[in-house]
Enzyme design. Structure first.
Site, PDB file in Angstrom:
ATOM      1  N   HIS A  41      90.616  53.532  36.873  1.00 57.01           N
ATOM      2  CA  HIS A  41      91.667  53.723  37.861  1.00 57.01           C
ATOM      3  C   HIS A  41      92.272  55.116  37.713  1.00 57.01           C
ATOM      4  CE1 HIS A  41      92.552  49.150  38.387  1.00 57.01           C
ATOM      5  NE2 HIS A  41      91.648  49.574  39.241  1.00 57.01           N
ATOM      6  N   HIS A  62      83.757  41.866  42.695  1.00 60.97           N
ATOM      7  CA  HIS A  62      85.080  42.427  42.393  1.00 60.97           C
ATOM      8  C   HIS A  62      85.979  41.393  41.724  1.00 60.97           C
ATOM      9  CE1 HIS A  62      86.863  46.334  42.981  1.00 60.97           C
ATOM     10  NE2 HIS A  62      88.032  45.778  43.237  1.00 60.97           N
ATOM     11  N   ARG A 101      85.452  41.706  38.163  1.00 62.12           N
ATOM     12  CA  ARG A 101      86.210  42.872  37.681  1.00 62.12           C
ATOM     13  C   ARG A 101      87.682  42.496  37.476  1.00 62.12           C
ATOM     14  NH1 ARG A 101      86.479  48.631  37.866  1.00 62.12           N
ATOM     15  NH2 ARG A 101      88.215  49.509  39.026  1.00 62.12           N
ATOM     16  N   ARG A 151      82.710  48.376  38.887  1.00 64.44           N
ATOM     17  CA  ARG A 151      82.540  48.045  40.294  1.00 64.44           C
ATOM     18  C   ARG A 151      81.068  47.753  40.565  1.00 64.44           C
ATOM     19  NH1 ARG A 151      85.757  52.673  39.811  1.00 64.44           N
ATOM     20  NH2 ARG A 151      87.902  52.437  40.594  1.00 64.44           N
ATOM     21  N   TYR A 187      97.459  43.792  37.493  1.00 65.08           N
ATOM     22  CA  TYR A 187      96.969  42.737  36.610  1.00 65.08           C
ATOM     23  C   TYR A 187      98.065  42.189  35.698  1.00 65.08           C
ATOM     24  CZ  TYR A 187      92.615  44.350  38.452  1.00 65.08           C
ATOM     25  OH  TYR A 187      91.614  44.691  39.322  1.00 65.08           O
ATOM     26  N   LYS A 212      84.263  56.612  41.039  1.00 70.65           N
ATOM     27  CA  LYS A 212      84.717  57.228  42.278  1.00 70.65           C
ATOM     28  C   LYS A 212      84.969  58.722  42.071  1.00 70.65           C
ATOM     29  CE  LYS A 212      86.881  53.249  44.559  1.00 70.65           C
ATOM     30  NZ  LYS A 212      88.137  52.722  45.124  1.00 70.65           N
TER      31      LYS A 212
END
Length: 305
Positions: free
Chosen positions: A272, A246, A249, A151, A281, A175
């Protein structure tokens, strides 16, 4: 009945999220706005304390959000915010019953992200003007974004010590403060090495610290600056769709799957928490395969009649 006012309970919940849950600043800001809106609605219907938040009130609030034209993504986030809040209230003994699990979550229509083709990615990265310190930096920024799938906030948070060019990896703080080690690939490692050797020293100053990527004035590169770099560099290459970081990404994840990577590995690389996020994806790849089939197979598209 509790004598804790609703706004006071929201403030305590906010402190709880910051101190104990380690949620991102983006999520904190979003939840604050969601719960402020809930407090305003509750006050309008005569509710001043958390004990008044039953499932009827919460459903009425969400129905009002829908009537005001809120997107499904916003409705889903507001539902998640209020579920987390009522769960906290119930654990604190401020609600006898937690109504959160009774709230349905609006299904989100997930648009397939725009991604570069592999040829476009190659043209973008191979034709960039890398003259001067900023040219070396910009190439390294795009190479690392595409080569690792990180990110933009993760990229800007990298320190020099996070990059291991010998092993071809980078240590990323993602995150929720979760750390992961991501493969970087030879072109990205080479571009980052060139930037460190011949570009960064020209921009470094008292404000630089250990930051891997620097802005033009020597401070740590800001995500907004990184976004401008990506947009401007893509604009220099004709025929390549404009993307934000993004989008690089998304492109990295799609190309990994197209190259044969398994879904779990891509999940680890992207950081994730749920495999469901990564499964998006597979749809991107399937759509691109269908497009190729329509264009290339003699019976791939309906004949004109």
């Amino acid at each position: 009945m509790s004598d804790v006012a609703l706004q006071e309970a929201v403030a305590e919940f906010d402190r709880h999220l910051r101190a104990e849950r380690g949620v991102s600043l983006h999520t904190l800001r979003a939840y604050r706005g969601d719960l402020r809106d809930l407090c305003s609605y509750a006050a309008a219907v005569g509710i001043s304390g958390p004990e008044g938040l039953d499932v009827t009130v919460l459903r009425a609030w969400l129905a009002r959000q829908h009537a005001l034209g809120r997107s499904r993504a916003t409705l889903a986030r507001r539902t998640a915010a209020v579920r987390a809040f009522t769960g906290y209230l119930h654990r604190r003994g401020l609600l006898d019953f937690d109504p959160g699990p009774l709230l349905g979550t609006p299904r989100q229509a997930r648009d397939l992200p725009t991604v570069l083709s592999q040829d476009d990615a190659g043209r973008l990265l191979d034709r960039m003007d890398v003259s001067g310190p900023l040219g070396l930096r910009d190439l390294a920024v795009l190479e690392v974004l595409y080569g690792t799938g990180v990110r933009v906030s993760e990229l800007c948070g990298l320190d020099i010590g996070d990059l291991d060019t010998a092993r071809g990896t980078v240590r990323v703080l993602g995150k929720g403060g979760k750390e992961r080690v991501v493969p970087i690939g030879e072109p990205a490692a080479r571009a980052a090495g060139d930037w460190l050797r011949a570009g960064r020293p020209a921009l470094a100053g008292e404000r630089s610290g250990a930051a891997l990527f620097l802005g033009a004035r020597g401070g740590r590169l800001h995500p907004n600056s990184a976004r401008r770099i990506v947009h401007s560099r893509i604009a220099e290459v004709g025929g390549v769709p404009d993307l934000a970081p993004h989008g690089l990404r998304h492109s990295a994840a799609t190309h990994l799957l197209e190259g044969g990577a398994d879904l779990r590995s891509v999940q680890e690389i992207l950081g994730h928490a749920s495999l469901q996020s990564t499964q998006l994806y597979t749809h991107v790849s399937a759509e691109r395969l269908k497009q190729v089939h329509r264009q290339a197979h003699p019976r791939g598209a309906a004949e004109d009649r």
